[in-house]
Design an enzyme around this catalytic site. Sequence first.
Site, PDB file in Angstrom:
ATOM      1  N   CYS A   1       0.789   1.746  -4.382  1.00 25.91           N
ATOM      2  CA  CYS A   1       1.545   0.607  -3.847  1.00 25.91           C
ATOM      3  C   CYS A   1       2.894   0.580  -4.547  1.00 25.91           C
ATOM      4  O   CYS A   1       3.336   1.591  -5.101  1.00 25.91           O
ATOM      5  CB  CYS A   1       0.774  -0.702  -4.005  1.00 25.91           C
ATOM      6  SG  CYS A   1       0.443  -1.181  -5.711  1.00 25.91           S
TER       7      CYS A   1
ATOM      8  N   ASN B   1       1.927  -1.206  -8.652  1.00 29.38           N
ATOM      9  CA  ASN B   1       0.665  -0.804  -9.296  1.00 29.38           C
ATOM     10  C   ASN B   1       0.089  -1.929 -10.165  1.00 29.38           C
ATOM     11  O   ASN B   1      -0.547  -1.694 -11.184  1.00 29.38           O
ATOM     12  CB  ASN B   1       0.833   0.480 -10.116  1.00 29.38           C
ATOM     13  CG  ASN B   1      -0.485   1.135 -10.551  1.00 29.38           C
ATOM     14  OD1 ASN B   1      -0.544   1.788 -11.595  1.00 29.38           O
ATOM     15  ND2 ASN B   1      -1.533   0.979  -9.787  1.00 29.38           N
TER      16      ASN B   1
ATOM     17  N   CYS C   1      -0.976  -5.034  -8.188  1.00 28.02           N
ATOM     18  CA  CYS C   1      -1.763  -5.872  -7.263  1.00 28.02           C
ATOM     19  C   CYS C   1      -2.669  -5.024  -6.363  1.00 28.02           C
ATOM     20  O   CYS C   1      -3.881  -4.938  -6.575  1.00 28.02           O
ATOM     21  CB  CYS C   1      -0.848  -6.734  -6.389  1.00 28.02           C
ATOM     22  SG  CYS C   1       0.149  -7.922  -7.316  1.00 28.02           S
ATOM     23  N   ARG C   2      -2.087  -4.390  -5.350  1.00 26.03           N
ATOM     24  CA  ARG C   2      -2.918  -3.759  -4.319  1.00 26.03           C
ATOM     25  C   ARG C   2      -3.595  -2.476  -4.773  1.00 26.03           C
ATOM     26  O   ARG C   2      -4.805  -2.302  -4.582  1.00 26.03           O
ATOM     27  CB  ARG C   2      -2.064  -3.475  -3.074  1.00 26.03           C
ATOM     28  CG  ARG C   2      -1.644  -4.740  -2.358  1.00 26.03           C
ATOM     29  CD  ARG C   2      -0.521  -4.476  -1.390  1.00 26.03           C
ATOM     30  NE  ARG C   2       0.705  -4.093  -2.083  1.00 26.03           N
ATOM     31  CZ  ARG C   2       1.825  -3.724  -1.486  1.00 26.03           C
ATOM     32  NH1 ARG C   2       1.868  -3.649  -0.175  1.00 26.03           N
ATOM     33  NH2 ARG C   2       2.898  -3.426  -2.200  1.00 26.03           N
ATOM     34  N   SER C   3      -2.831  -1.530  -5.341  1.00 26.85           N
ATOM     35  CA  SER C   3      -3.458  -0.233  -5.633  1.00 26.85           C
ATOM     36  C   SER C   3      -4.471  -0.284  -6.781  1.00 26.85           C
ATOM     37  O   SER C   3      -5.506   0.378  -6.697  1.00 26.85           O
ATOM     38  CB  SER C   3      -2.417   0.873  -5.825  1.00 26.85           C
ATOM     39  OG  SER C   3      -1.586   0.640  -6.932  1.00 26.85           O
TER      40      SER C   3
ATOM     41  N   ASP D   1       1.659  -7.065   0.895  1.00 27.31           N
ATOM     42  CA  ASP D   1       1.990  -7.325  -0.503  1.00 27.31           C
ATOM     43  C   ASP D   1       1.677  -8.786  -0.825  1.00 27.31           C
ATOM     44  O   ASP D   1       2.268  -9.682  -0.236  1.00 27.31           O
ATOM     45  CB  ASP D   1       3.489  -7.037  -0.685  1.00 27.31           C
ATOM     46  CG  ASP D   1       3.954  -7.219  -2.119  1.00 27.31           C
ATOM     47  OD1 ASP D   1       3.171  -7.726  -2.949  1.00 27.31           O
ATOM     48  OD2 ASP D   1       5.101  -6.852  -2.393  1.00 27.31           O
TER      49      ASP D   1
HETATM   50  P1  4NP Z   1       1.829  -4.305  -5.663  1.00 28.93           P
HETATM   51  O1  4NP Z   1       2.544  -5.747  -5.676  1.00 28.93           O
HETATM   52  O2  4NP Z   1       2.816  -3.344  -5.069  1.00 28.93           O
HETATM   53  O3  4NP Z   1       0.649  -4.541  -4.785  1.00 28.93           O
HETATM   54  O4  4NP Z   1       1.460  -4.000  -7.084  1.00 28.93           O
HETATM   55  C1  4NP Z   1       3.824  -5.971  -6.179  1.00 28.93           C
HETATM   56  C2  4NP Z   1       4.004  -6.144  -7.532  1.00 28.93           C
HETATM   57  C3  4NP Z   1       5.251  -6.399  -8.035  1.00 28.93           C
HETATM   58  C4  4NP Z   1       6.335  -6.491  -7.182  1.00 28.93           C
HETATM   59  C5  4NP Z   1       6.159  -6.307  -5.825  1.00 28.93           C
HETATM   60  C6  4NP Z   1       4.890  -6.044  -5.330  1.00 28.93           C
HETATM   61  N1  4NP Z   1       7.606  -6.785  -7.683  1.00 28.93           N
HETATM   62  O5  4NP Z   1       8.551  -6.922  -6.889  1.00 28.93           O
HETATM   63  O6  4NP Z   1       7.776  -6.917  -8.915  1.00 28.93           O
END
Ligand code: 4NP
Length: 157
Positions: free
Chosen positions: A9, A12, A14-16, A126
């Site tokens: 993602c 790294n 939240c989702r992955s 997201d």
């Molecule tokens: P992820 O979520 O891609 O699922 O880990 C996010 C975590 C942080 C951010 C965006 C999405 N950010 O903009 O900091």
Amino acid sequence: MTRRVLFVCLGNICRSPTAEAVFRDLLRREPSGLAIEADSAGTQAYHVGSPPDARAVAAARRRGIDMSELRARIVEAADFERFDLLLAMDEQNYRQLLGMAPRERRDRVRLFLEYAPELGRREVPDPYYGGATGFEDVLDLVEEAGRGLLAALAASR
Ligand code: 4NP
């Protein structure tokens, strides 16, 4: 033959990592006899070294899954050699991975939700800037696609 899958993602956190933890839990609960390793990484470096988002950890814990020990890392060139599949959570990460992949490794890059065609969706949204239901949705989507992935790996043994 060990099959290796990398969930990818943006951050790294939240989702992955949720996909990694849920998939590992699935492998543990439903032994397939296959040798499968799972990891996760992000396409952006903002959160490298950080544990997963506290909201993601809490949501997973409510389903009996501990993901608190995971730490964020960024996708690196060696990942296209080490992993048989690099599974993007959304279109943006998918394009990013395709842009990084050596030409002969592009077929290893997929959208993760391709393994759950019954959902009729292409992306795990997201959840970072949204409410708590976003993290529940992530858990539901990655569980469904994880089951499909495991079935696909078993079918290709
Ligand atoms: P992820 O979520 O891609 O699922 O880990 C996010 C975590 C942080 C951010 C965006 C999405 N950010 O903009 O900091």
